[in-house]
Design a protein around this motif. Structure first.
Motif, mmCIF file in Angstrom:
data_model
loop_
_atom_site.group_PDB
_atom_site.id
_atom_site.type_symbol
_atom_site.label_atom_id
_atom_site.label_comp_id
_atom_site.label_asym_id
_atom_site.label_seq_id
_atom_site.Cartn_x
_atom_site.Cartn_y
_atom_site.Cartn_z
ATOM 1 N N LEU A 162 -0.422 15.003 -15.075
ATOM 2 C CA LEU A 162 -0.655 16.432 -14.958
ATOM 3 C C LEU A 162 0.448 17.290 -15.567
ATOM 4 C CD1 LEU A 162 -1.966 16.505 -11.267
ATOM 5 C CD2 LEU A 162 -3.325 16.797 -13.359
ATOM 6 N N ARG A 163 1.689 16.839 -15.400
ATOM 7 C CA ARG A 163 2.810 17.701 -15.761
ATOM 8 C C ARG A 163 3.467 17.328 -17.087
ATOM 9 N NH1 ARG A 163 5.034 20.371 -11.419
ATOM 10 N NH2 ARG A 163 6.248 21.441 -13.047
ATOM 11 N N ARG A 164 3.436 16.077 -17.460
ATOM 12 C CA ARG A 164 4.155 15.646 -18.653
ATOM 13 C C ARG A 164 3.249 15.366 -19.838
ATOM 14 N NH1 ARG A 164 9.254 16.841 -18.740
ATOM 15 N NH2 ARG A 164 9.239 15.477 -20.566
ATOM 16 N N ASN A 165 1.959 15.504 -19.618
ATOM 17 C CA ASN A 165 0.990 15.240 -20.693
ATOM 18 C C ASN A 165 1.173 13.837 -21.277
ATOM 19 O OD1 ASN A 165 -1.204 15.981 -22.278
ATOM 20 N ND2 ASN A 165 0.102 16.620 -23.983
ATOM 21 N N GLU A 166 1.439 12.893 -20.390
ATOM 22 C CA GLU A 166 1.607 11.489 -20.793
ATOM 23 C C GLU A 166 0.421 10.689 -20.262
ATOM 24 O OE1 GLU A 166 3.760 10.000 -22.619
ATOM 25 O OE2 GLU A 166 5.506 11.320 -22.801
ATOM 26 N N VAL A 221 3.546 9.323 -8.726
ATOM 27 C CA VAL A 221 4.352 9.516 -9.932
ATOM 28 C C VAL A 221 3.467 9.459 -11.183
ATOM 29 C CG1 VAL A 221 6.241 8.595 -11.333
ATOM 30 C CG2 VAL A 221 6.419 8.567 -8.829
ATOM 31 N N CYS A 222 2.532 8.513 -11.194
ATOM 32 C CA CYS A 222 1.592 8.430 -12.325
ATOM 33 C C CYS A 222 0.790 9.724 -12.457
ATOM 34 C CB CYS A 222 0.643 7.242 -12.137
ATOM 35 S SG CYS A 222 1.421 5.625 -12.257
ATOM 36 N N ALA A 223 0.352 10.266 -11.318
ATOM 37 C CA ALA A 223 -0.413 11.519 -11.340
ATOM 38 C C ALA A 223 0.434 12.661 -11.881
ATOM 39 C CB ALA A 223 -0.921 11.836 -9.936
ATOM 40 N N ILE A 249 0.828 -1.203 0.000
ATOM 41 C CA ILE A 249 0.000 0.000 0.000
ATOM 42 C C ILE A 249 0.867 1.259 0.000
ATOM 43 C CG2 ILE A 249 -0.214 -0.045 2.524
ATOM 44 C CD1 ILE A 249 -2.803 1.281 -0.007
ATOM 45 N N ARG A 250 1.997 1.237 0.719
ATOM 46 C CA ARG A 250 2.879 2.405 0.773
ATOM 47 C C ARG A 250 3.646 2.561 -0.542
ATOM 48 N NH1 ARG A 250 3.181 0.129 6.007
ATOM 49 N NH2 ARG A 250 2.235 1.540 7.548
ATOM 50 N N VAL A 251 4.098 1.445 -1.090
ATOM 51 C CA VAL A 251 4.798 1.492 -2.377
ATOM 52 C C VAL A 251 3.892 2.056 -3.456
ATOM 53 C CG1 VAL A 251 5.847 0.097 -4.198
ATOM 54 C CG2 VAL A 251 6.350 -0.412 -1.793
ATOM 55 N N TYR A 252 2.636 1.610 -3.472
ATOM 56 C CA TYR A 252 1.728 2.050 -4.526
ATOM 57 C C TYR A 252 1.225 3.472 -4.315
ATOM 58 C CZ TYR A 252 1.770 -2.590 -6.592
ATOM 59 O OH TYR A 252 2.166 -3.748 -7.214
ATOM 60 N N LEU A 253 1.224 3.954 -3.101
ATOM 61 C CA LEU A 253 0.897 5.364 -2.883
ATOM 62 C C LEU A 253 1.945 6.260 -3.542
ATOM 63 C CD1 LEU A 253 -0.346 5.441 0.835
ATOM 64 C CD2 LEU A 253 -1.679 5.973 -1.221
ATOM 65 N N VAL A 254 3.212 5.880 -3.401
ATOM 66 C CA VAL A 254 4.291 6.663 -4.000
ATOM 67 C C VAL A 254 4.242 6.566 -5.527
ATOM 68 C CG1 VAL A 254 6.791 6.898 -4.231
ATOM 69 C CG2 VAL A 254 5.777 6.434 -1.983
ATOM 70 N N THR A 255 4.104 5.352 -6.043
ATOM 71 C CA THR A 255 4.120 5.192 -7.500
ATOM 72 C C THR A 255 2.863 5.778 -8.151
ATOM 73 O OG1 THR A 255 3.261 2.925 -7.227
ATOM 74 C CG2 THR A 255 5.640 3.193 -7.474
ATOM 75 N N ARG A 264 0.261 6.755 -20.972
ATOM 76 C CA ARG A 264 1.300 6.031 -20.236
ATOM 77 C C ARG A 264 0.984 6.010 -18.746
ATOM 78 N NH1 ARG A 264 6.004 4.909 -22.925
ATOM 79 N NH2 ARG A 264 7.204 4.804 -20.997
ATOM 80 N N ALA A 265 0.458 7.123 -18.218
ATOM 81 C CA ALA A 265 0.107 7.179 -16.797
ATOM 82 C C ALA A 265 -1.021 6.203 -16.480
ATOM 83 C CB ALA A 265 -0.295 8.600 -16.413
ATOM 84 N N TRP A 266 -2.029 6.151 -17.353
ATOM 85 C CA TRP A 266 -3.124 5.200 -17.156
ATOM 86 C C TRP A 266 -2.612 3.766 -17.210
ATOM 87 C CZ3 TRP A 266 -7.526 5.220 -14.947
ATOM 88 C CH2 TRP A 266 -8.324 6.355 -14.947
ATOM 89 N N TRP A 267 -1.769 3.503 -18.206
ATOM 90 C CA TRP A 267 -1.215 2.147 -18.330
ATOM 91 C C TRP A 267 -0.474 1.740 -17.060
ATOM 92 C CZ3 TRP A 267 4.075 1.282 -17.964
ATOM 93 C CH2 TRP A 267 4.426 -0.085 -18.018
ATOM 94 N N ALA A 268 0.380 2.623 -16.557
ATOM 95 C CA ALA A 268 1.190 2.303 -15.379
ATOM 96 C C ALA A 268 0.306 2.035 -14.164
ATOM 97 C CB ALA A 268 2.160 3.450 -15.086
ATOM 98 N N PHE A 269 -0.673 2.899 -13.927
ATOM 99 C CA PHE A 269 -1.542 2.742 -12.763
ATOM 100 C C PHE A 269 -2.348 1.453 -12.837
ATOM 101 C CE2 PHE A 269 -5.719 3.413 -10.749
ATOM 102 C CZ PHE A 269 -5.305 3.569 -9.438
ATOM 103 N N LEU A 270 -2.979 1.208 -13.979
ATOM 104 C CA LEU A 270 -3.801 0.010 -14.120
ATOM 105 C C LEU A 270 -2.969 -1.267 -14.039
ATOM 106 C CD1 LEU A 270 -6.259 1.157 -16.925
ATOM 107 C CD2 LEU A 270 -6.720 0.959 -14.473
#
Length: 225
Positions: free
Chosen positions: A85-89, A79-81, A70-76, A92-98
């Motif tokens: 928001l910042r890199r317009n990716e 990063v996805c967020a 749970i702590r590892v995934y809060l941090v990662t 890729r962000a959706w892919w990583a989170f899912l």
């Protein structure tokens, strides 16, 4: 045709990871030697060392707490967020989170399917609930680190930064493997299974992700809503 090739590649990756994981499951379920003998001997030696080195034991207990999934995934997820928001990716962000969320749940499902008992340690250092194979800490750390490498790879400039990122990711996974074995809560084969599952799942997922287009993301958003 291009889409079919990419989906086929994802399926091939999935089969490639399923074969060694299934073979390892067969070994641990059948208690076949020499794996089970090695597992038992490794746990006895590792826990004896940990009990006699208080500073090392305290470090491992701290690592165990810090690397709870749970702590590892809060941090990662943060990063996805940031990538969203910042890199317009966005894709890729959706892919990583899912991928990470699917992997987290898949590791739990496999635990309940295999139902391998955890090591029995005289004078245990710590206790952990649930089943043993695969190691959830290791599987989820591997999933998280592999996903972060793939997600952030386009942002890494130069060979040195890429080597450093790989070294950090590998170091995090190896340290988590050491933690689970030397605390006596997982056999070495449990941690190996976690690494194979984690790396294979992310590679298979990424092979499928490369097929995505903006219209596919609209479908993903509808599912999430």
């Amino acid at each position: 045709m291009q889409r079919l090739r990419r989906l086929t590649r994802a399926l091939v990756y999935g089969v490639l990871v399923a074969v060694p994981v299934t073979a390892l499951v067969f070994v641990v379920r059948s208690k076949a030697n020499p794996v089970t003998d090695f597992d038992a001997a490794a746990i006895a030696s590792a826990t004896a060392y940990t009990r006699s080195h208080a500073a090392f034991r305290d470090f491992l207990l701290g690592w165990e707490w810090t690397t709870q999934p749970i702590r590892v995934y809060l941090v990662t997820t943060a990063v996805c967020a940031w990538m969203w928001l910042r890199r317009n990716e966005k894709t890729r962000a959706w892919w990583a989170f899912l991928t990470m969320m699917v992997g987290w749940n898949l590791a739990l499902v496999i635990k309940y399917l295999v139902q391998r008992a955890r090591p029995v340690v005289e004078d245990p250092i710590t206790k952990a609930p649930g089943y043993s194979f695969p190691s959830g800490h290791v599987a989820n750390m591997t999933i998280a680190m592999t996903t972060m490498l793939v997600l952030l790879w386009p942002l890494l400039r130069g060979t040195s930064s890429k080597v450093a990122a790989i070294a950090v990711a590998v170091g995090m996974v190896v340290m988590t493997m050491i933690d689970r074995i030397w605390l006596g809560v997982h056999f070495p084969s449990d941690t190996v299974g976690g690494v194979i599952l984690g790396v294979g799942l992310v590679l298979a997922s990424y092979a499928g992700y490369q097929n995505w287009h903006p219209k596919d993301m609209a479908n993903v958003k509808e599912v999430v809503r």
